[in-house]
Design a protein around this motif. Sequence first.
Motif, short mmCIF file in Angstrom:
data_model
loop_
_atom_site.label_atom_id
_atom_site.label_comp_id
_atom_site.label_asym_id
_atom_site.label_seq_id
_atom_site.Cartn_x
_atom_site.Cartn_y
_atom_site.Cartn_z
N PHE A 1 12.03 10.73 2.39
CA PHE A 1 11.36 9.44 2.95
C PHE A 1 10.79 8.70 2.06
O PHE A 1 10.47 8.88 0.81
CB PHE A 1 10.20 10.15 3.65
N GLY A 2 10.92 7.38 2.30
CA GLY A 2 10.79 6.02 1.24
C GLY A 2 9.44 6.01 1.24
O GLY A 2 8.95 4.81 1.53
N LEU A 3 8.56 6.61 0.30
CA LEU A 3 7.21 6.42 -0.14
C LEU A 3 7.41 5.38 -1.35
O LEU A 3 8.32 5.37 -1.98
CB LEU A 3 6.55 7.69 -0.49
N TYR A 4 6.44 4.69 -1.32
CA TYR A 4 6.22 3.51 -2.55
C TYR A 4 5.27 4.20 -3.67
O TYR A 4 4.19 4.31 -3.38
CB TYR A 4 5.92 2.13 -2.11
N GLU A 5 6.00 5.03 -4.74
CA GLU A 5 5.05 5.77 -5.41
C GLU A 5 4.13 5.10 -6.35
O GLU A 5 3.26 5.61 -6.77
CB GLU A 5 6.07 6.49 -6.46
N ASP A 6 4.00 3.80 -6.51
CA ASP A 6 3.18 2.87 -7.06
C ASP A 6 2.35 2.43 -6.43
O ASP A 6 1.07 1.95 -7.01
CB ASP A 6 4.11 1.62 -7.80
N LEU A 7 2.20 2.59 -5.15
CA LEU A 7 1.22 2.33 -4.02
C LEU A 7 0.51 3.46 -3.73
O LEU A 7 1.00 4.69 -3.99
CB LEU A 7 1.79 1.75 -2.83
N SER A 8 -0.91 3.18 -3.49
CA SER A 8 -1.79 4.33 -3.26
C SER A 8 -1.40 4.77 -1.93
O SER A 8 -0.64 4.21 -1.00
CB SER A 8 -3.16 3.77 -3.14
N VAL A 9 -2.02 6.01 -1.64
CA VAL A 9 -1.83 6.55 -0.22
C VAL A 9 -2.24 5.52 0.87
O VAL A 9 -1.49 5.36 2.01
CB VAL A 9 -2.69 7.72 0.01
N GLN A 10 -3.28 4.78 0.80
CA GLN A 10 -3.76 4.00 1.68
C GLN A 10 -2.82 2.95 1.86
O GLN A 10 -2.45 2.28 2.88
CB GLN A 10 -5.25 3.37 1.71
N GLU A 11 -2.21 2.12 0.74
CA GLU A 11 -1.50 1.15 0.78
C GLU A 11 -0.10 1.45 1.44
O GLU A 11 0.55 0.70 2.03
CB GLU A 11 -1.20 0.67 -0.84
#
Length: 603
Positions: A96-106
């Motif tokens: 799944f494509g999470l954005y690792e530099d963004l926070s959980v909320q972002e």
Amino acid sequence: MTDMGTQPTVVSDGLRKDFPAPGGGTLHAVDDISLTVHAGQLTALVGPDGAGKTTLLRMAAGLLKPDAGRLSVLGIDVARDPQAVQDRISYMPQRFGLYEDLSVQENLDLYADLHGVPHEVRRDRFKRMLDMTDLTRFTDRPAGKLSGGMKQKLGLACTLVRSPDLLLLDEPSVGVDPLSRRDLWQIVQQLVDEDDLSVIVSTAYMDEAERCAQVFVMHHGRVLAEGAPDVLRQQARGLTFTAEPPPGMAARDLQARLIDREALVIDAVPKGGAVRFIRQRQADEGALQDLLQGTEPQARPEELEDAFMMLLRQHHQNDERDDQAAALPPSEAAPDKIKVQPKAMQDGGVPQGDQPVIVVRDLVRKFGDFTAVASTSFEVRRGEIFGLLGPNGAGKTTTFRMLCGLLPASGGHLEVAGVNLRHARAQARARIGYVAQKFSLYGNLTVRENLEFFGGAYGLRGRALRERVDAALAQFALEPQAKSGQLPGGYKQRLAMAAGLLHQPDILFLDEPTSGIDPLARRAFWRTITGLAQGGVTIIVTTHFMEEAEYCDRIAIQDAGRVLALGTPQQVREQAGGDHASDMNSAFIAIVEQARQAGKEAP
């Protein structure tokens, strides 16, 4: 959520999807599948690597167009209107494509924007997802700093930022520990129970498939069997037994004896210090008794995994192999014939007898103010299989990397193959083989080219290199000209192990070696490991499959950088106590939760 009533969620008729095969020809990834998935329940797709599970899910999600047949999702013809389907479903792929530099909320905000979730409904939706996944405390933490289990839960939360009519999950629990796996399934079950959500999940875990109302067993793009778990289990009725190993024999060695005799035994796995096996229906009683060396087998209730393994074994020889698979030998072809003589047995380079080949005393590793490994101590003997277990983020990989000489320790004593790693890491690495959790070979090279490259990196040259590569190809039943990146998961792991053993190491480190591969491939893999240990190779392994701990001579359970339990599998189960003493998965969860609760209560 739309009321689906009694309308089926997914209906396929003669569905087919083809891809060009790596060696030429055509690969029938989905081959004439007709099925019906009912609404408002959990449905499982199970099958070995290359069975077509992911292809089927991607077609249901409108991401792939069928080459033949019909596919209806939520009453919509997917081929005609994929966007209409995608507007009403949620799909969580394996990566799944999470954005690792963004926070959980972002990440949640971003996926809500992508799905067009109205701002007036986001607050309640986010709150529910964060509560269900227990991520409320971590909304400001970057996704890249979450543990593997927490990333999976965040991925599920992002998938569900809108309320779908159908949820598609492609092996959601691969690579996560038993606690995180339990939490994920509690979330999914809650959505089914409270929202009447329809869920289709592909999984390599048979205990997960047992939770589902409907199970489809897939193999080479076809459906071998379908039905409720209790209906499928009946195929193994009267054939399932448990046997205690004879005195002086390890359960894994009895399991190896049984699994090698296909005329008598369909499948065998160690569990609880004994061996659970499925006998062939026409097995010769006398030959079976000789194989068990006089041990009287006890009948046991059949499980879904028993029926699954029976189906795979029955169809393994009879199915017409597709062009890609035809270039590869059967998965059971050669792993049990592995003969590896470690250097320690050739030149006396490491401690012999009962003297340990790995000594860890008060090992510490810090990253700034964070202590990843805290005062860890254990020893490993030559020829022992030692399991290092723990939840995601427990410090296992950090410990592993220090043992391999890839990461210096912050403190303590660390000795591997008779060498102090604080002073001579390069010397120790020459006697170590390493198989990483993720496939780390070169996908654009052929199998032979990868082996030649890594053999050269280990210092092998000329005739010695050619002989070792040829031996590895034969021993691991690998096709030399196959492109490495296009191999099924089980064959990638086999290639990675072949590369790690080319230089005949004394110690083999395996980091989550069976993550994401099916039970059939896991059996073959562990048959190989047993053979290596019998040959004197020391094995250090991490795994999230708790049943694989039963293959180990001893295990250590680690959490928050500390060792919580150390001993034989039986001793660890006894430490868990109570109802957990017979099941390693339950024992693991109990030990970790007891330690965490004690930490909360400590002053």
